[in-house]
Structures are given as C-alpha cells and as structure tokens.
Design a protein around this motif. Structure first.
Motif, PDB file in Angstrom:
ATOM      1  N   GLU A 127      -7.437   2.715  -1.791  1.00  0.00           N
ATOM      2  CA  GLU A 127      -7.621   1.466  -2.530  1.00  0.00           C
ATOM      3  C   GLU A 127      -7.670   1.744  -4.026  1.00  0.00           C
ATOM      4  O   GLU A 127      -8.324   2.681  -4.480  1.00  0.00           O
ATOM      5  CB  GLU A 127      -8.913   0.787  -2.090  1.00  0.00           C
ATOM      6  CG  GLU A 127      -9.098  -0.589  -2.719  1.00  0.00           C
ATOM      7  CD  GLU A 127     -10.317  -1.302  -2.182  1.00  0.00           C
ATOM      8  OE1 GLU A 127     -10.662  -2.348  -2.743  1.00  0.00           O
ATOM      9  OE2 GLU A 127     -10.923  -0.798  -1.218  1.00  0.00           O
ATOM     10  N   ARG A 128      -6.987   0.939  -4.748  1.00  0.00           N
ATOM     11  CA  ARG A 128      -6.872   1.149  -6.184  1.00  0.00           C
ATOM     12  C   ARG A 128      -8.090   0.597  -6.904  1.00  0.00           C
ATOM     13  O   ARG A 128      -8.747  -0.323  -6.444  1.00  0.00           O
ATOM     14  CB  ARG A 128      -5.616   0.449  -6.714  1.00  0.00           C
ATOM     15  CG  ARG A 128      -4.362   1.093  -6.184  1.00  0.00           C
ATOM     16  CD  ARG A 128      -3.155   0.227  -6.431  1.00  0.00           C
ATOM     17  NE  ARG A 128      -1.973   0.999  -6.027  1.00  0.00           N
ATOM     18  CZ  ARG A 128      -1.246   1.722  -6.851  1.00  0.00           C
ATOM     19  NH1 ARG A 128      -1.576   1.780  -8.112  1.00  0.00           N
ATOM     20  NH2 ARG A 128      -0.221   2.409  -6.422  1.00  0.00           N
ATOM     21  N   ARG A 166       0.826  -1.209   0.000  1.00  0.00           N
ATOM     22  CA  ARG A 166       0.000   0.000   0.000  1.00  0.00           C
ATOM     23  C   ARG A 166       0.855   1.251   0.000  1.00  0.00           C
ATOM     24  O   ARG A 166       0.358   2.348  -0.237  1.00  0.00           O
ATOM     25  CB  ARG A 166      -0.923   0.009   1.219  1.00  0.00           C
ATOM     26  CG  ARG A 166      -2.045  -1.024   1.152  1.00  0.00           C
ATOM     27  CD  ARG A 166      -3.090  -0.743   2.199  1.00  0.00           C
ATOM     28  NE  ARG A 166      -3.715   0.555   1.968  1.00  0.00           N
ATOM     29  CZ  ARG A 166      -4.112   1.375   2.951  1.00  0.00           C
ATOM     30  NH1 ARG A 166      -3.907   1.039   4.213  1.00  0.00           N
ATOM     31  NH2 ARG A 166      -4.690   2.521   2.658  1.00  0.00           N
ATOM     32  N   GLU A 167       2.149   1.097   0.299  1.00  0.00           N
ATOM     33  CA  GLU A 167       3.078   2.229   0.271  1.00  0.00           C
ATOM     34  C   GLU A 167       4.232   1.887  -0.685  1.00  0.00           C
ATOM     35  O   GLU A 167       5.337   1.585  -0.252  1.00  0.00           O
ATOM     36  CB  GLU A 167       3.598   2.541   1.664  1.00  0.00           C
ATOM     37  CG  GLU A 167       2.525   2.973   2.643  1.00  0.00           C
ATOM     38  CD  GLU A 167       3.096   3.320   4.011  1.00  0.00           C
ATOM     39  OE1 GLU A 167       3.662   4.429   4.134  1.00  0.00           O
ATOM     40  OE2 GLU A 167       2.988   2.479   4.915  1.00  0.00           O
ATOM     41  N   PRO A 183       0.404   5.922   2.803  1.00  0.00           N
ATOM     42  CA  PRO A 183      -0.512   4.884   2.312  1.00  0.00           C
ATOM     43  C   PRO A 183      -1.403   5.429   1.210  1.00  0.00           C
ATOM     44  O   PRO A 183      -1.871   6.562   1.265  1.00  0.00           O
ATOM     45  CB  PRO A 183      -1.323   4.503   3.556  1.00  0.00           C
ATOM     46  CG  PRO A 183      -0.489   4.943   4.715  1.00  0.00           C
ATOM     47  CD  PRO A 183       0.254   6.158   4.242  1.00  0.00           C
ATOM     48  N   GLN A 184      -1.619   4.604   0.183  1.00  0.00           N
ATOM     49  CA  GLN A 184      -2.494   4.994  -0.914  1.00  0.00           C
ATOM     50  C   GLN A 184      -3.893   4.459  -0.689  1.00  0.00           C
ATOM     51  O   GLN A 184      -4.104   3.442  -0.019  1.00  0.00           O
ATOM     52  CB  GLN A 184      -1.950   4.466  -2.244  1.00  0.00           C
ATOM     53  CG  GLN A 184      -0.686   5.173  -2.699  1.00  0.00           C
ATOM     54  CD  GLN A 184      -0.308   4.762  -4.101  1.00  0.00           C
ATOM     55  OE1 GLN A 184      -0.386   3.602  -4.450  1.00  0.00           O
ATOM     56  NE2 GLN A 184       0.101   5.723  -4.900  1.00  0.00           N
TER      57      GLN A 184
END
Length: 825
Positions: A211-212, A70-71, A208-209
């Motif tokens: 959710e894709r 997530r990172e 953190p991104q």
C-alpha cells in the motif's frame, strides 16, 4: 538503492527501449505520411499535431487510471501491447488511404483549408491510437517508481532522462541505418517487436505493490496551477526552439536525412542530460523553486546569445565542412550543435522534472499528477511547433523568433516569481522544519527578483538584439554579390542574389535553384523534351526554380502547361525578378503555376500529359530521393498519355556512378523505352536527361529544320546498356537508397575517395551508348544523321581541353566539325 526501488533499474532499461521504439515509430510515420500527404510544412505540422494530441490525451487519461492498479507494470505491459497492435493497423489504414487519396485530392485539393483539415483527420485516425497508449507509459511508470510521494520528482526525472536517451538511439537508428539495412516496413516491424519485448519484460517484473503512502490533503490549486503554466510554457518554448534551431542549422548544412537526424539526436541528448541533472540536484536538496527560477533566467539568456555564437562559429553563415570526409563532417556538425544547444537545454530541460518535484505532494495521485503535467507540457509542444512554424517564421523571421522565445522564458520566470508569495504561505518542502519555507530569503520574499527577468528582456532588445543579424550570405568582394530580396517562411529561406550581371535564386543559403547565368541550359531543359514529341499539347513540370525551364516550354505551340513548386516564395521570386527570362510564364493563359508538392500532386490528380519533365534535384537533400523512386516513376507513367514522354534531368556533377546506376536501373524498371540526352557539353557541370516512354521512341518530330540541331544532344539508348545496372539496387519508398547514399558519396568525393559522374567516367558512359545511336537515325534527314556523334566529340573535346590535352582536344573538335558538315563550319 532502497529495497522498494530495486526493480527501478530494470524498469528504466525497459523504458529506454520504449523511447527507442517511439522515435522509430515517429520517424517512419512522418516519412510515410509525408509521401502520402506531401512534404509541405503544413502537411508535416498536421501530422505532428495529431501525434502529440494522442500523447497528451494518453498521458492525462492513463495517469488518472494508474492509481487504481496495484500492479502498474502489468498496465505498462498492456500499454506496450496496445501500441504494437495499433501500429499493425497502420499498414491497413495506410493502404486504404492510398486508394482513396486521389478521390480526396479531387474533392478538396482546390480548397487549402479543407484539404489540410482532411489530412489532419486522416493523420488523427492513423496516429492517435498508438500515440494515446504511448502517452500513458511515463505516468504509469512514475506511479510504479514512487510508492513514496517524496520520491516522485526524483524518480520521474530519472525515467524521463532514460526514456529520452532511448529516443536518441531510436533517432540515430531510424535516421542513419534502419531504412537502408531493413527498409521502412521491416524497420516498422522491428519497432513493434521492441514494444512487445518491453511488454513481456514488464509483465515478468510485475508484482503487487504494498500500500502506498497516502497523499497529503489537497491545499487547493494554488500550487498546481502555476506549475501547470510552467509545464505548458516549457513545452511551447522547447518545441519552438527545436523548430527555430533546426532552421538555423539548415542555413549551413548539407540538409540530408543524416544531418536532420544528428541535430535531433544532439537536442535529445541534451534533454536527457537535463533530466539526470535535475535528479541529482533534487538528491542534494537544492531549493527546487529557486532552481526553476534561475534555470529559466539563465537558459533564456543563453538562448538569446545562441545566434551570435552560431554566426561566429560559421564565420557568418559559411557552409560547414566543405572539404572533409563523412565522419569528420558529422563531428563538425555535432560540435556547434552541442555548444549552442547544450547549455540552454541542460537548464531549460529541467523545467518539467522540477515542476513535478514541486507539485509532488499536492494535487492528485503520483501517476495522475505526472500525467496531467506531461499532458499539459505536450499540449504546449503542439502550440510551440505551430507558432514557430506558421507564425514566427512567417511574420517575424528566424533571429527575431529566437529572441522572442528567450523573452518568453524571462516572462515565464517573472510569472513564477510573482506566484511565490502565495506558494510560500502554503508549501513546505518534506524534511524541512516549519520555518524552512520554499523561498526563505528576505530578498526573494520581496520583489527584487523581478529585476532579473526585466534585465534579461532589456538585454534581449539592446546588447543582444538578434533582429539585425544577417540571414543570407553574400560575398560582395570576391563574388560581386548583392542581396536583392529574401523571404522567410515555414518552408525555408528564399533569396534572390545578383552576381555580377546575373541573377540566381538560393534556398537556405547553399541550395541554388538556377539563375540567368545558365539561361540557355535551363531553357533547353524545358524546350528539348517538348520538341521530341510529335504533337505536344499538355505539358507538366515538377519544380519551377527560376521559371526559365518552364519558359522554354512556351516556345512550342502547346495548349496547356502545369508547373508545381513546393516553395511558394520561389514562385514569388521567379515572378518578380525573372519575368524577362520566362517568356511571359506568369501571364500566359495556358499556364498554371501551383504551390504543391509535385509528387503528391501527381498521385492525387487525374489529368494526363503528353510531356512530363522532372527538373534538376539535389540528390542528397532530404526528401528529393523520393523523386527518383520506383513508386514516383510509376505514378509518372500512369499520368502519361499514349505516346507520352517523360524527361528526368540529372545533375551528373552531383551524382556518383553508384547513384546514377541506381536511378538508371529504377527508371528502366518502369519505362521499357529509355534514351539518354545531354543538356550541355561542359566538362565540369554536365546535365544528363533520361527520356522514358511506354512505347517506342522516334525522332520524327525533329524533322523540322529548327529542331534538327537538337540531335547534337542525343547520347544513345539506355536499354542497350541495361547490363551495366544489373547489380544496382532499386530505389524505392521502402528502401530509399539515393536519399541515404548520396549524402555519404558527396563527402567521399570531397576527400577524393569517389568521383562525380564527370570527365573520364562520363565520356566512358557516352562511348558505351554510341553504338545504339544509329538505330534511331533511320527516319532522320540525312544531313542530321551524324549529329549525335558530333555532339559526343564536342563533349569529349571540352574534357580533353580541361585536362590540358590540347592536341587530342583539337582532333576531337576537327571530328565534330567534319560530322556537322561543311555548311556548319
């Protein structure tokens, strides 16, 4: 810029630095391993293959891993730290390999295939780990840069272009400045520092991104497989072109470290621009499938006409920039490189970004997809460099090879077209209606598009047939030259040329290895050092050339002669055309002529010699500067028997005073006893010899009457003028001064800003050496004691006559005759 992509600019800046560090690493690795394994084309190919394998494996592996993070910027930071750590281990491994290399050479040196395999294994151990982590950076950043899969192709193209621009900066720094400013080891440390700086920056930017967006359901391999083929063929053709274009420009350039770095930089700039162009065309919603097809066709056509443009630009292989200064010379190189390589690279360099764009909504996650395609592309690059270097240049030649690559592009376009029927039934571009398919025209859906590749191939074998273009320049009118035979290989183009009554060997058109016109001089450079030894039994010569020098050695009753020559075709040319001038060199049982890198051979071999001779080397040619290095001279000293002699011949007409001082100081650092000899007495092309030994030199061997006249060539004691060289820098493997200063000096001399070590400057050096001559004449027979001074007067007379100072010249000649004695008049 959307809020989700705001960090992209900062990450792109970091990726620029990654590209810069990667090229610095690569240039330094190739240099260091070239010194260890030898500068043969086979050794270089194994090194590059090991590096590219690491990149391919890393791209595939880390691309698959990226989706779990997530990172992803933290993963990118970790990769950069791992690169720096593995790079640090390189110092330890290189030192260890340096110690075991003589043993490896002893075990495997006589088995070419096995030896190449061992070199590959060693290269793999050194290069694979850092390259493995380097290879993961683009897939990981692509995963970060495209949380929406629709952005994958466009943002990956941006990262690709920025990273390649960083590679340009690294190539220019490592090729022009860092080795002289910092030395190789400190430059390597700088690259490690850049990697760690990038890691720190990526860690700071990491967060953190969200959710894709989920990838669409797989449609099977129907889309991905043809794009994988495109990626592979793109890598293969691109690296093959880089090899072939490099050889093409080598026919008309100085071929120094600078010119190679400049050609590489122009190549990379064009690739970077192709990435930016692909991104722009994606943004304006060009049809990516048709764009890929059209770029392959147009690019292939431009590749095929490139040799015709090259020959027109260089006026049939004339030397570029023969009378201009340094910066003007660089511009004169960059201009044709940009014109010939630029347009096809702008088109063909889009193949990989467009493949990613076309596959972005099919197959695995974004990072994994990029990793797979980039890894496949890199495997193609391995195949391309090997095929071009070892098959095309060996079997087909340069011009036919370039035509072959153009045909490969046409065939790749035809393959892509043939798969579009399947693809159009399964693929729709995001944002288009269901009826707007990838290839929408009736013409495309039929087979009409196959006519274009067929037309391209037809043109390549007819109107634009490169197979009959000239590769060797001869001037039958002004120089009475004719081409007898030439050879092409991965190492270079070797030609035997008749000029009037004489023969000569040329490499890559403008590097003359000698000829029968200088028969006496070349023979003397082999005979004189052997005559100076009391009891010469074993002799070694680094560099064969025409073989006349080695033939001069055979005038003496030696027991063995070993000659190493880097270019195997030079051996063939010498054997076939110069046998009458070499005293039966190739049929004498005492002689071994080895196809080897001479420096590498001496480092690995355990045998010792009574006399060792370094032939004339063009000082600005890439790689030859290492033959004047401190490390090489130390290796030579280790290979000398007790009371052994080493003669290093120097082309004074290709050295400035600066380069001579550097070589002299480096030579004296190894050999406590050193004298200077002149091979000839000419005014314009003098050749000097530095004779080194570990024990005091005497000329008792010249007491034989047939050798006494050689004292005319004695100039004096180099040690006696040591103070002249105290301010000169040492030429070392870490600080290769000669390799970087000689090319610039050559261009400065062309514009009159410097002078070669000829004429007045050389006479002044000879005068400084004269007082030391008498110390060596104690045991010399009385009739010959004054002959060194006579030789000086002869040399001085030649220069004065050239200047038109005839009265002074006649006086010097009178002194010459007087010192010889009445019996020599």
């Amino acid at each position: 810029m959307r809020s989700s992509s705001r960090p992209l600019a900062s990450v792109a800046a970091l990726f620029f630095m990654t590209g810069m560090a990667a090229l610095i690493y690569e240039v330094l690795w190739l240099k260091e391993l070239g010194l260890l394994f030898g500068n043969t084309s086979q050794a270089m190919a194994t090194t590059l293959t090991a590096f590219f394998l690491g990149l391919a494996a890393g791209s595939y592996y880390w691309g698959r891993k990226a989706a779990a993070y997530r990172e992803p910027l933290k993963l990118y930071a970790g990769l950069e730290v791992a690169v720096a750590v593995c790079a640090a281990g390189y110092f330890i491994l290189l030192e260890a390999y340096g110690r075991i290399y003589p043993w490896v050479f002893d075990c495997c040196g006589n088995h070419a295939g096995l030896f190449t395999g061992v070199k590959f294994a060693l290269s793999l151990t050194v290069l694979f780990p850092p390259a493995f982590f380097m290879g993961g950076t683009l897939p990981v950043l692509s995963h970060f840069a495209a949380p929406n899969r629709d952005d994958l192709g466009r943002n990956t193209a941006l990262l690709y272009g920025v990273n390649t621009l960083g590679a340009v900066a690294g190539a220019l720094l490592a090729g022009f400045y860092l080795p002289v400013w910092l030395g190789f080891r400190a430059s390597y440390g700088l690259a490690m520092a850049i990697s760690l700086t990038v890691a720190a920056g990526a860690y700071v930017l990491s967060k953190p991104q969200t959710e894709r967006s989920r990838a669409p359901v797989e449609t099977g391999s129907i889309v991905f497989r043809p794009l994988a083929v495109i990626a592979f063929m793109s890598g293969l053709s691109m690296l093959a072109l880089q090899v072939l274009w490099g050889r093409m420009f080598a026919q008309v350039l100085q071929n120094s470290v600078y010119t190679f770095a400049l050609i590489l930089s122009v190549f990379l700039i064009c690739l970077a621009l192709s990435g930016f162009l692909a991104r722009w065309l994606m943004a304006v919603r060009f049809d990516a499938g048709k764009l890929l097809f059209g770029s392959l066709i147009a690019g292939g056509l431009l590749v095929n006409i490139g040799p015709f443009v090259f020959l027109a630009w260089t006026d049939e292989l004339h030397y570029i920039g023969s009378d201009v200064g340094w910066y003007a010379y660089l511009l004169q190189i960059a201009a044709p490189a940009a014109v010939i390589m630029g347009p096809p690279l702008l088109l063909l360099g889009m193949a990989l970004p467009l493949s990613i764009r076309l596959a972005q909504n099919h197959g695995p996650s974004g990072g994994a997809l990029v990793g797979q395609l980039v890894g496949i592309n890199t495997l193609g690059a391995i195949a391309g460099s090997i095929i071009a270097g070892f098959l095309i240049l060996e079997w087909m030649g340069l011009w036919a090879g370039i035509r072959l690559i153009a045909v490969l592009y046409f065939l790749t376009a035809a393959y892509w077209f043939s798969r579009t029927t399947e693809i159009t039934s399964n693929y729709r571009q995001p944002g288009l209606s269901d009826s707007q398919k990838l290839f929408r025209s009736d013409w495309w859906s039929q087979r009409g598009g196959l006519y274009l590749p067929a037309i391209g191939i037809l043109l390549a074998v007819s109107a634009f047939d490169t197979g009959k273009l000239p590769l060797v320049k001869v001037d039958p009118v002004n120089e009475e030259e004719s081409l007898l035979e030439f050879w092409e290989s991965s190492a270079g183009t070797v030609a035997v040329i008749r000029r009037g009554e004489h023969l000569k060997i040329k490499v890559n058109n403008h590097y003359t290895l000698g000829g029968t016109g200088s028969f006496k001089l070349e023979q003397l450079t082999g005979s004189l050092p052997v005559a100076l030894h009391r009891k010469p039994r074993s002799v070694y010569i680094l560099g064969l050339g025409t073989g006349i020098t080695a033939g001069g050695v055979l005038e003496h009753p030696i027991q063995s002669l070993t000659v190493t020559e880097l270019l195997n075709d030079v051996v063939a040319a010498s054997d076939k055309y110069f046998g009458a001038y070499t005293n039966g060199l190739f049929y004498d049982p005492r002689v071994r002529v080895l196809h080897e890198d001479g420096r590498n051979y001496l480092r690995g071999a355990r045998e010792k010699f009574d006399v060792m001779i370094g032939d004339l080397f063009v000082p600005w040619e890439a790689g030859t500067g290492s033959l004047y290095s401190l490390e090489h001279f130390r290796t030579v000293a280790e290979r000398l028997n007790e009371n052994g002699l080493f003669m290093q011949w120097l082309p004074a007409y290709q050295l400035s005073q600066v380069e001579f001082d550097v070589i002299a100081r480096t030579f004296l650092e190894v050999f406590p006893y050193a004298t200077v000899w002149r091979a000839d007495f000419g005014a314009l092309r003098p050749v000097l010899g530095l004779l080194g030994s570990k024990s005091n030199q005497d000329f008792a061997a010249l007491s034989a009457e047939r050798h006494q006249k050689l004292l005319l060539h004695f100039a004096g004691d180099l040690v006696s003028i040591r103070s002249r060289f105290e301010q000169a820098r040492l030429n070392t493997d870490d600080r290769p001064i000669i390799e970087f200063s000689a090319p610039v000096s050559q261009r400065s001399i062309k514009t009159g800003r410097q002078e070669w070590l000829v004429g007045a400057d050389l006479i002044e050096l000879m005068e400084a050496l004269q007082p030391s001559v008498s110390d060596y004449m104690i045991d010399v027979p009385k009739p010959s004691k004054q002959w060194p001074q006579a030789g000086f007067n002869l040399q001085k007379a030649q220069w004065l006559r050239y200047q038109g100072r005839l009265k002074e010249a006649e006086q010097a000649m009178a002194n010459y005759r007087k010192l010889l004695g009445e019996e020599e008049q």
